[in-house]
Motif scaffolding. Structure first.
Motif, PDB file in Angstrom:
ATOM      1  N   ASP A   1      46.730  42.646  58.296  1.00  0.00           N
ATOM      2  CA  ASP A   1      47.596  43.829  58.918  1.00  0.00           C
ATOM      3  C   ASP A   1      46.978  45.132  58.574  1.00  0.00           C
ATOM      4  OD1 ASP A   1      48.314  44.205  56.209  1.00  0.00           O
ATOM      5  OD2 ASP A   1      50.390  43.941  56.670  1.00  0.00           O
ATOM      6  N   GLY A   2      45.838  45.279  57.895  1.00  0.00           N
ATOM      7  CA  GLY A   2      45.157  46.591  57.511  1.00  0.00           C
ATOM      8  C   GLY A   2      45.840  47.146  56.330  1.00  0.00           C
ATOM      9  N   GLY A   3      46.751  46.747  55.559  1.00  0.00           N
ATOM     10  CA  GLY A   3      47.436  47.190  54.638  1.00  0.00           C
ATOM     11  C   GLY A   3      46.633  47.380  53.192  1.00  0.00           C
ATOM     12  N   LEU A   4      47.409  47.485  52.061  1.00  0.00           N
ATOM     13  CA  LEU A   4      46.577  47.693  50.945  1.00  0.00           C
ATOM     14  C   LEU A   4      46.811  46.611  50.149  1.00  0.00           C
ATOM     15  CD1 LEU A   4      47.601  51.288  49.814  1.00  0.00           C
ATOM     16  CD2 LEU A   4      45.748  50.457  51.247  1.00  0.00           C
ATOM     17  N   PHE A   5      46.184  46.248  49.234  1.00  0.00           N
ATOM     18  CA  PHE A   5      46.438  44.859  48.091  1.00  0.00           C
ATOM     19  C   PHE A   5      45.741  45.580  46.754  1.00  0.00           C
ATOM     20  CE2 PHE A   5      42.388  44.392  50.608  1.00  0.00           C
ATOM     21  CZ  PHE A   5      41.685  43.834  49.500  1.00  0.00           C
ATOM     22  N   HIS A   6      46.085  44.522  45.753  1.00  0.00           N
ATOM     23  CA  HIS A   6      45.612  44.738  44.593  1.00  0.00           C
ATOM     24  C   HIS A   6      44.690  43.425  44.124  1.00  0.00           C
ATOM     25  CE1 HIS A   6      48.698  47.553  44.812  1.00  0.00           C
ATOM     26  NE2 HIS A   6      49.834  46.738  44.359  1.00  0.00           N
ATOM     27  N   VAL A   7      43.737  43.578  43.296  1.00  0.00           N
ATOM     28  CA  VAL A   7      42.931  42.630  42.736  1.00  0.00           C
ATOM     29  C   VAL A   7      42.972  42.390  41.092  1.00  0.00           C
ATOM     30  CG1 VAL A   7      40.704  41.496  42.922  1.00  0.00           C
ATOM     31  CG2 VAL A   7      41.330  43.055  44.759  1.00  0.00           C
ATOM     32  N   ALA A   8      43.297  41.502  40.749  1.00  0.00           N
ATOM     33  CA  ALA A   8      43.329  41.110  39.279  1.00  0.00           C
ATOM     34  C   ALA A   8      41.966  40.279  38.811  1.00  0.00           C
ATOM     35  CB  ALA A   8      44.503  40.416  38.865  1.00  0.00           C
ATOM     36  N   GLY A   9      41.384  39.642  39.677  1.00  0.00           N
ATOM     37  CA  GLY A   9      40.266  39.117  39.202  1.00  0.00           C
ATOM     38  C   GLY A   9      39.967  37.728  39.676  1.00  0.00           C
TER      39      GLY A   9
ATOM     40  N   GLY B   1      37.649  53.822  53.674  1.00  0.00           N
ATOM     41  CA  GLY B   1      35.951  54.115  53.882  1.00  0.00           C
ATOM     42  C   GLY B   1      35.363  54.678  52.494  1.00  0.00           C
ATOM     43  N   ALA B   2      36.158  54.938  51.575  1.00  0.00           N
ATOM     44  CA  ALA B   2      35.738  55.604  50.387  1.00  0.00           C
ATOM     45  C   ALA B   2      35.665  54.444  49.033  1.00  0.00           C
ATOM     46  CB  ALA B   2      36.384  56.745  49.915  1.00  0.00           C
ATOM     47  N   LEU B   3      34.695  54.431  48.248  1.00  0.00           N
ATOM     48  CA  LEU B   3      34.530  53.672  47.308  1.00  0.00           C
ATOM     49  C   LEU B   3      35.472  54.046  46.273  1.00  0.00           C
ATOM     50  CD1 LEU B   3      33.084  51.049  45.985  1.00  0.00           C
ATOM     51  CD2 LEU B   3      31.137  52.709  45.241  1.00  0.00           C
ATOM     52  N   VAL B   4      36.189  53.246  45.645  1.00  0.00           N
ATOM     53  CA  VAL B   4      37.106  53.767  44.600  1.00  0.00           C
ATOM     54  C   VAL B   4      37.031  53.172  43.384  1.00  0.00           C
ATOM     55  CG1 VAL B   4      38.862  54.955  46.219  1.00  0.00           C
ATOM     56  CG2 VAL B   4      38.901  52.523  45.524  1.00  0.00           C
ATOM     57  N   TYR B   5      36.437  51.534  43.395  1.00  0.00           N
ATOM     58  CA  TYR B   5      36.199  50.892  42.236  1.00  0.00           C
ATOM     59  C   TYR B   5      34.633  50.124  42.461  1.00  0.00           C
ATOM     60  CZ  TYR B   5      41.301  50.918  41.287  1.00  0.00           C
ATOM     61  OH  TYR B   5      42.677  51.439  40.952  1.00  0.00           O
ATOM     62  N   SER B   6      34.021  49.980  41.365  1.00  0.00           N
ATOM     63  CA  SER B   6      32.936  49.316  41.374  1.00  0.00           C
ATOM     64  C   SER B   6      32.797  48.346  39.846  1.00  0.00           C
ATOM     65  CB  SER B   6      31.825  50.065  41.560  1.00  0.00           C
ATOM     66  OG  SER B   6      30.462  49.394  41.844  1.00  0.00           O
TER      67      SER B   6
ATOM     68  N   THR C   1      24.927  27.990  37.304  1.00  0.00           N
ATOM     69  CA  THR C   1      25.462  26.753  38.155  1.00  0.00           C
ATOM     70  C   THR C   1      26.046  26.129  37.083  1.00  0.00           C
ATOM     71  OG1 THR C   1      23.281  25.795  37.700  1.00  0.00           O
ATOM     72  CG2 THR C   1      23.546  26.875  39.742  1.00  0.00           C
ATOM     73  N   GLY C   2      26.023  26.424  35.751  1.00  0.00           N
ATOM     74  CA  GLY C   2      26.875  25.355  34.738  1.00  0.00           C
ATOM     75  C   GLY C   2      28.181  25.720  34.355  1.00  0.00           C
ATOM     76  N   ALA C   3      28.952  26.575  34.798  1.00  0.00           N
ATOM     77  CA  ALA C   3      30.289  26.877  34.666  1.00  0.00           C
ATOM     78  C   ALA C   3      30.685  27.892  35.244  1.00  0.00           C
ATOM     79  CB  ALA C   3      30.690  27.078  33.138  1.00  0.00           C
ATOM     80  N   ALA C   4      32.155  27.914  35.781  1.00  0.00           N
ATOM     81  CA  ALA C   4      32.604  29.220  36.617  1.00  0.00           C
ATOM     82  C   ALA C   4      32.961  30.268  35.572  1.00  0.00           C
ATOM     83  CB  ALA C   4      33.840  28.809  37.304  1.00  0.00           C
ATOM     84  N   LEU C   5      32.600  31.619  35.748  1.00  0.00           N
ATOM     85  CA  LEU C   5      32.745  32.731  35.002  1.00  0.00           C
ATOM     86  C   LEU C   5      33.973  33.492  35.524  1.00  0.00           C
ATOM     87  CD1 LEU C   5      31.545  34.197  32.550  1.00  0.00           C
ATOM     88  CD2 LEU C   5      29.965  35.514  34.218  1.00  0.00           C
ATOM     89  N   GLN C   6      34.553  33.882  34.610  1.00  0.00           N
ATOM     90  CA  GLN C   6      35.816  34.842  35.139  1.00  0.00           C
ATOM     91  C   GLN C   6      35.527  36.025  34.791  1.00  0.00           C
ATOM     92  OE1 GLN C   6      39.321  34.598  32.480  1.00  0.00           O
ATOM     93  NE2 GLN C   6      40.865  34.903  34.092  1.00  0.00           N
ATOM     94  N   LEU C   7      36.035  36.854  35.773  1.00  0.00           N
ATOM     95  CA  LEU C   7      35.743  38.579  36.056  1.00  0.00           C
ATOM     96  C   LEU C   7      37.377  38.857  35.996  1.00  0.00           C
ATOM     97  CD1 LEU C   7      34.290  41.111  36.105  1.00  0.00           C
ATOM     98  CD2 LEU C   7      34.173  40.695  38.510  1.00  0.00           C
ATOM     99  N   GLN C   8      37.784  39.785  35.178  1.00  0.00           N
ATOM    100  CA  GLN C   8      39.091  40.489  35.032  1.00  0.00           C
ATOM    101  C   GLN C   8      39.183  41.821  35.714  1.00  0.00           C
ATOM    102  OE1 GLN C   8      40.451  39.808  30.868  1.00  0.00           O
ATOM    103  NE2 GLN C   8      41.634  37.903  31.820  1.00  0.00           N
ATOM    104  N   LEU C   9      39.956  42.241  36.595  1.00  0.00           N
ATOM    105  CA  LEU C   9      39.829  43.532  37.283  1.00  0.00           C
ATOM    106  C   LEU C   9      41.412  43.816  37.030  1.00  0.00           C
ATOM    107  CD1 LEU C   9      37.659  42.621  40.333  1.00  0.00           C
ATOM    108  CD2 LEU C   9      36.784  43.609  38.243  1.00  0.00           C
ATOM    109  N   ASP C  10      41.514  45.334  37.436  1.00  0.00           N
ATOM    110  CA  ASP C  10      42.927  45.726  37.522  1.00  0.00           C
ATOM    111  C   ASP C  10      42.742  46.864  38.550  1.00  0.00           C
ATOM    112  OD1 ASP C  10      45.329  46.520  37.211  1.00  0.00           O
ATOM    113  OD2 ASP C  10      45.153  47.744  35.442  1.00  0.00           O
ATOM    114  N   TRP C  11      42.240  46.441  39.750  1.00  0.00           N
ATOM    115  CA  TRP C  11      42.140  47.395  41.123  1.00  0.00           C
ATOM    116  C   TRP C  11      43.251  47.392  41.950  1.00  0.00           C
ATOM    117  CZ3 TRP C  11      36.524  45.603  42.954  1.00  0.00           C
ATOM    118  CH2 TRP C  11      35.515  45.931  41.892  1.00  0.00           C
ATOM    119  N   GLN C  12      43.640  48.527  41.987  1.00  0.00           N
ATOM    120  CA  GLN C  12      45.245  48.735  42.413  1.00  0.00           C
ATOM    121  C   GLN C  12      45.011  49.401  43.863  1.00  0.00           C
ATOM    122  OE1 GLN C  12      48.116  47.799  41.178  1.00  0.00           O
ATOM    123  NE2 GLN C  12      47.051  46.599  39.705  1.00  0.00           N
ATOM    124  N   GLY C  13      45.828  49.250  45.075  1.00  0.00           N
ATOM    125  CA  GLY C  13      46.004  49.992  46.295  1.00  0.00           C
ATOM    126  C   GLY C  13      44.291  50.263  46.962  1.00  0.00           C
ATOM    127  N   ILE C  14      43.787  49.042  47.123  1.00  0.00           N
ATOM    128  CA  ILE C  14      42.579  49.036  48.167  1.00  0.00           C
ATOM    129  C   ILE C  14      42.938  48.379  49.712  1.00  0.00           C
ATOM    130  CG2 ILE C  14      41.022  49.153  46.025  1.00  0.00           C
ATOM    131  CD1 ILE C  14      40.475  46.284  46.466  1.00  0.00           C
TER     132      ILE C  14
END
Length: 205
Positions: free
Chosen positions: A88-96, A116-121, A129-142
């Motif tokens: 719906d074009g709204g905002l969301f948060h990403v934890a990883g 249209g602006a880069l706010v997190y990187s 290929t040996g194991a899944a790797l976890q990435l933790q983020l705290d990105w709010q309102g993208i």
């Protein structure tokens, strides 16, 4: 209290009241056939260049360890960049999430965009290929998550993601009322403020 201070306080209270709970996306309710793109609207999101694959489909590949909580994971359909936004074009948060390369070592770079602006990187994430790797983020309102890979365009550039923790930012009725109050205060302030002769320069986010 100054109107600008009141407006800021109301907006802060509204943002603080956003819900922050959602189950990670495991893609286990999708076909896992490795061919069918993730449909628009899945979990309220729009996926570009994503399909689901069963971990058991290709033994010996990175896909075999990509699914960390069920039978399936999502993967880059053409071996390149994946983009995720709200349907719906709204905002969301990403934890990883959990990431794996399908065939050979490579790097991922995650970016969070808003209007249209880069706010997190993220820093480059080395995956194998040996194991899944976890990435933790705290990105709010993208409004867009971009996941790029260093082997994009290569024949064996595919990579996978599982348990992607995304929360849709949907204000509850109380927070929506706070936002409305803040906008009303801001409008009142504009009506009361005399015409300014100088031009304000906004610092890029």
């Amino acid at each position: 209290m100054r109107l600008s201070t009141l407006c800021t306080a109301l907006l802060a209270a509204a943002l603080a009241s956003l819900p922050a709970q959602a189950a990670p996306l495991g893609f286990d309710d999708l076909s896992g056939d490795g061919l069918t793109p993730v449909a628009d609207g899945y979990a309220g999101l729009r996926f570009a260049n994503a399909a689901s694959i069963a971990a058991a489909a290709l033994p010996g590949s990175g896909y075999a360890v990509a699914a960390v909580s069920g039978p399936n994971a999502a993967f880059s359909l053409d071996g390149g960049e994946m983009q995720i936004s709200r349907a719906d074009g709204g905002l969301f948060h990403v934890a990883g999430g959990w990431f794996t390369s399908a065939w050979q070592e490579q790097e991922l770079l995650l970016e969070g965009w808003l209007a249209g602006a880069l706010v997190y990187s993220s820093a480059p994430l080395a995956i194998g290929t040996g194991a899944a790797l976890q990435l933790q983020l705290d990105w709010q309102g993208i409004d867009q998550l971009v996941i790029a890979n260093s082997l994009a365009g290569a024949p064996n550039g595919h990579w996978a993601v599982d348990d992607l923790a995304i929360t849709l930012a949907v204000p509850e009725p109380g927070s929506a009322a706070l936002v409305a109050a803040a906008l009303g205060v801001a409008a009142l302030g504009r009506r009361r403020r005399p015409a300014a002769r100088s031009t304000l320069t906004r610092t890029p986010a």
